[in-house]
Design a protein around this motif. Structure first.
Motif, short mmCIF file in Angstrom:
data_model
loop_
_atom_site.label_atom_id
_atom_site.label_comp_id
_atom_site.label_asym_id
_atom_site.label_seq_id
_atom_site.Cartn_x
_atom_site.Cartn_y
_atom_site.Cartn_z
N LYS A 1 0.82 -1.21 0.00
CA LYS A 1 0.00 0.00 0.00
C LYS A 1 0.85 1.27 0.00
CE LYS A 1 -4.39 1.75 1.43
NZ LYS A 1 -5.64 1.56 2.14
N TYR B 1 -2.73 12.23 -2.27
CA TYR B 1 -3.43 13.49 -2.53
C TYR B 1 -2.48 14.67 -2.56
CZ TYR B 1 -7.41 10.61 -1.72
OH TYR B 1 -8.32 9.60 -1.82
N GLN C 1 8.06 6.98 -12.90
CA GLN C 1 6.85 7.00 -13.72
C GLN C 1 7.04 6.38 -15.10
OE1 GLN C 1 3.70 8.70 -12.46
NE2 GLN C 1 4.98 8.02 -10.75
N TYR D 1 -5.53 -0.76 -4.60
CA TYR D 1 -5.45 -0.18 -3.26
C TYR D 1 -6.33 1.06 -3.26
CZ TYR D 1 -1.54 -3.11 -1.81
OH TYR D 1 -0.77 -4.18 -1.46
N PHE D 2 -7.15 1.17 -2.23
CA PHE D 2 -8.06 2.31 -2.11
C PHE D 2 -7.51 3.27 -1.04
CE2 PHE D 2 -11.48 4.15 0.50
CZ PHE D 2 -12.11 4.93 -0.45
N TYR D 3 -7.43 4.54 -1.37
CA TYR D 3 -6.94 5.56 -0.44
C TYR D 3 -8.02 6.63 -0.28
CZ TYR D 3 -2.46 3.54 -1.88
OH TYR D 3 -1.44 2.67 -2.18
N ASN D 4 -8.54 6.77 0.92
CA ASN D 4 -9.52 7.84 1.13
C ASN D 4 -8.78 9.15 1.40
OD1 ASN D 4 -9.04 8.45 3.92
ND2 ASN D 4 -10.13 6.61 4.50
N ASN D 5 -9.50 10.23 1.34
CA ASN D 5 -8.90 11.52 1.67
C ASN D 5 -9.66 12.10 2.84
OD1 ASN D 5 -7.67 13.94 1.84
ND2 ASN D 5 -8.06 14.59 -0.26
N GLN E 1 -13.12 12.85 -2.34
CA GLN E 1 -12.08 12.36 -3.24
C GLN E 1 -11.65 10.97 -2.82
OE1 GLN E 1 -8.79 15.11 -2.80
NE2 GLN E 1 -9.19 16.01 -4.78
N TYR E 2 -11.21 10.19 -3.76
CA TYR E 2 -10.49 8.97 -3.41
C TYR E 2 -9.49 8.65 -4.52
CZ TYR E 2 -13.83 6.43 -6.44
OH TYR E 2 -14.60 6.00 -7.48
N VAL E 3 -8.54 7.79 -4.16
CA VAL E 3 -7.50 7.39 -5.10
C VAL E 3 -7.50 5.88 -5.22
CG1 VAL E 3 -4.99 7.18 -5.33
CG2 VAL E 3 -5.98 9.40 -4.81
N ARG F 1 -5.11 2.71 -6.87
CA ARG F 1 -3.80 2.39 -7.47
C ARG F 1 -3.64 0.89 -7.54
NH1 ARG F 1 1.41 1.03 -5.94
NH2 ARG F 1 0.84 0.91 -3.75
N ILE G 1 1.46 4.31 -11.04
CA ILE G 1 0.46 5.20 -11.61
C ILE G 1 -0.83 5.04 -10.81
CG2 ILE G 1 -0.77 5.84 -13.75
CD1 ILE G 1 2.29 5.98 -14.02
N PHE G 2 -1.42 6.16 -10.44
CA PHE G 2 -2.65 6.11 -9.65
C PHE G 2 -3.69 7.04 -10.28
CE2 PHE G 2 -1.85 10.23 -7.66
CZ PHE G 2 -0.46 10.32 -7.74
N SER H 1 -2.30 10.07 -12.03
CA SER H 1 -1.10 10.52 -11.31
C SER H 1 -1.05 12.02 -11.10
CB SER H 1 0.16 10.01 -11.99
OG SER H 1 0.24 8.63 -11.85
#
Lengths: 189, 258
Positions: free
Chosen positions: A43, A121, A156, B108-112, B166-168, B170, B176-177, B228
């Protein structure tokens, strides 16, 4: 206004005022830098001692030793994050081998990396085109590690050929102080 | 809650003292009410939507609302009331994160957690939802010796406001996300609300109201996304309906103004 209402109002106002002060004000500086390999297949990026890593999730980690100069207040607050008194001015990453046709040996590779500010973010191009405001204030781990103790540079783009690379890093701070280091050789595939 | 209690205190004082004062006949047959509601809202699980929009908000949500109402007694046993309430729904971040991680198990989940706190573009500073509700209610009064019952039927409009978020996502094998930014614009939806209130003759201004509400929320989201470190360049608009049924209990302080 009755006596009860006045008492209620005063108690509420006192509680509100007391709960809003005491944020930390921290000043720190970087004193050294180590460049190591990292793997982003989990992660978050992690240091890696592997001989080879897929270029798709390769991360160049700069481990920063910090020196705290001032700490005032009582609480950590993400709205007033620690201040680096001698921030990053410029960054150079190069390799002794050709990376691709646009990046021959010893050319600056920073445009191939993105800085991860401990959260997806808050990312920055590593070439400095958007400045270098490197901080942890939106990090989910902010309360454990409020000062910036590592800079994660996510690759990248893949090299044009599978090969072993050794990355050389030169970091120049606002006051002209320069840190240099190099990684061990790693095969990127 | 402190504000609500202090308002209730003032209201009780006004109603109690007002009854002993000489009548000024400014608004005869008028009724004023204040209430606190605790409710639960069940939403029919909508069909799967892109960007995980069917998961947000959660399927079962509790809320607390404050209510203000003004009514007119038409006949001896019938009154008509205009009722305004503002519902606050607590967003369960942990449950949402788990559901999103399950929905996108290959990423993979990423919260903000900080979106809305640091972003000046949104006017929300907390992870809550809001629903503002304006109802017209017709109430009938049935008086017994030991208690009074007030069945009522309400019809009105409800407008939702969701926190932008928002969320991400990857892929584990990639640096790259993709960042998704979701904003909402909802039109008012129709609400139907049958309810019944009870009170005892000793404390006629204190009433306990039990009710059911049903509405169809017309959800309208804009989703922006980017890869990204690029700028947002793609936007999609997603609309779908969600049936919502709720149960609630309200403690109302309701008194005649004359």
């Amino acid at each position: 206004m009755s006596r009860f209402s006045k008492l209620f109002f005063c108690t509420f106002l006192s509680g509100l005022l007391l709960s809003c002060e005491g944020d930390y004000y921290i000043d720190y500086e970087w004193v050294s830098m180590d460049a190591i390999h990292g793997n982003n297949s989990n992660k978050w990026p992690e240091p890696s001692s592997d001989d080879s890593i897929s270029a798709d999730h390769y991360v160049l980690i700069l481990q920063m030793e910090t020196n705290e100069l001032k700490r005032e207040g009582r609480y950590l607050d993400q709205e007033s994050p620690p201040s680096n008194v001698n921030g990053l001015d410029s960054l150079f990453i190069y390799s002794s081998k050709d990376f691709d046709s646009e990046h021959p040996a010893n050319s600056n590779l920073t445009d191939l990396f993105v800085i991860l500010n401990d959260t997806y973010y808050s990312t920055l191009p590593a070439d400095g085109s958007e400045g270098y405001w490197i901080n942890n204030h939106q990090s989910p781990r902010f309360y454990d590690d409020p000062n910036v103790t590592h800079i994660d540079l996510m690759l990248q783009q893949k090299p044009s050929l599978k090969d072993s690379f050794r990355f050389y890093v030169r970091m120049v701070l606002d006051d002209g102080t320069a840190f240099t280091d190099s990684t061990t050789s790693i095969a990127l595939f | 809650m402190k504000y609500i209690l202090s308002i209730c205190y003032c209201f009780l004082t006004y109603i109690s003292f007002g009854q002993n004062e000489p009548k000024k006949e400014k608004c005869q047959n008028c009724v004023l009410g204040l209430g606190i509601t605790y409710g639960m809202s069940f939403t029919q699980k909508p069909s799967s939507q892109p960007f995980g929009l069917h998961i947000y908000p959660d399927q079962r949500i509790f809320y607390i609302s404050s209510e203000l109402e003004f009514g007119i007694i038409l006949k001896k046993n019938t009154q008509i009331r205009l009722n305004y309430s503002s519902k606050k729904f607590r967003f369960d971040q942990e449950t949402y994160d788990k559901k999103m991680q399950k929905e996108y198990s290959e990423f993979y989940f990423y919260n903000n957690e900080h979106y809305g706190i640091y972003e000046p573009t949104t006017d929300f500073t907390e992870k809550d939802f809001e629903a503002k509700n304006l109802m017209l209610k017709v109430q009938h009064t049935i008086k017994k010796t030991k208690y009074s019952v007030f069945p009522s039927l309400g019809i009105g409009i409800e407008k939702w406001k969701h926190k932008n978020y928002q969320y991400v996502l990857r892929k584990p094998s990639s640096n790259i996300f993709t960042t998704y930014e979701i904003s909402s614009h909802f039109k008012p939806s129709l609400v139907l609300e049958p309810s019944v209130s009870i009170s005892i003759p000793k404390y006629p201004i204190i009433q306990l109201e039990l009710g059911i509400s049903h509405s169809i929320a017309r959800l309208n989201y804009d989703v922006k996304y980017k890869k990204s470190n690029e700028n947002f360049s793609s936007t999609e608009n997603i609309k779908f309906d969600k049936n919502m049924t709720g149960f609630y209990v309200t403690l109302v302080l309701r008194g005649e103004l004359n």
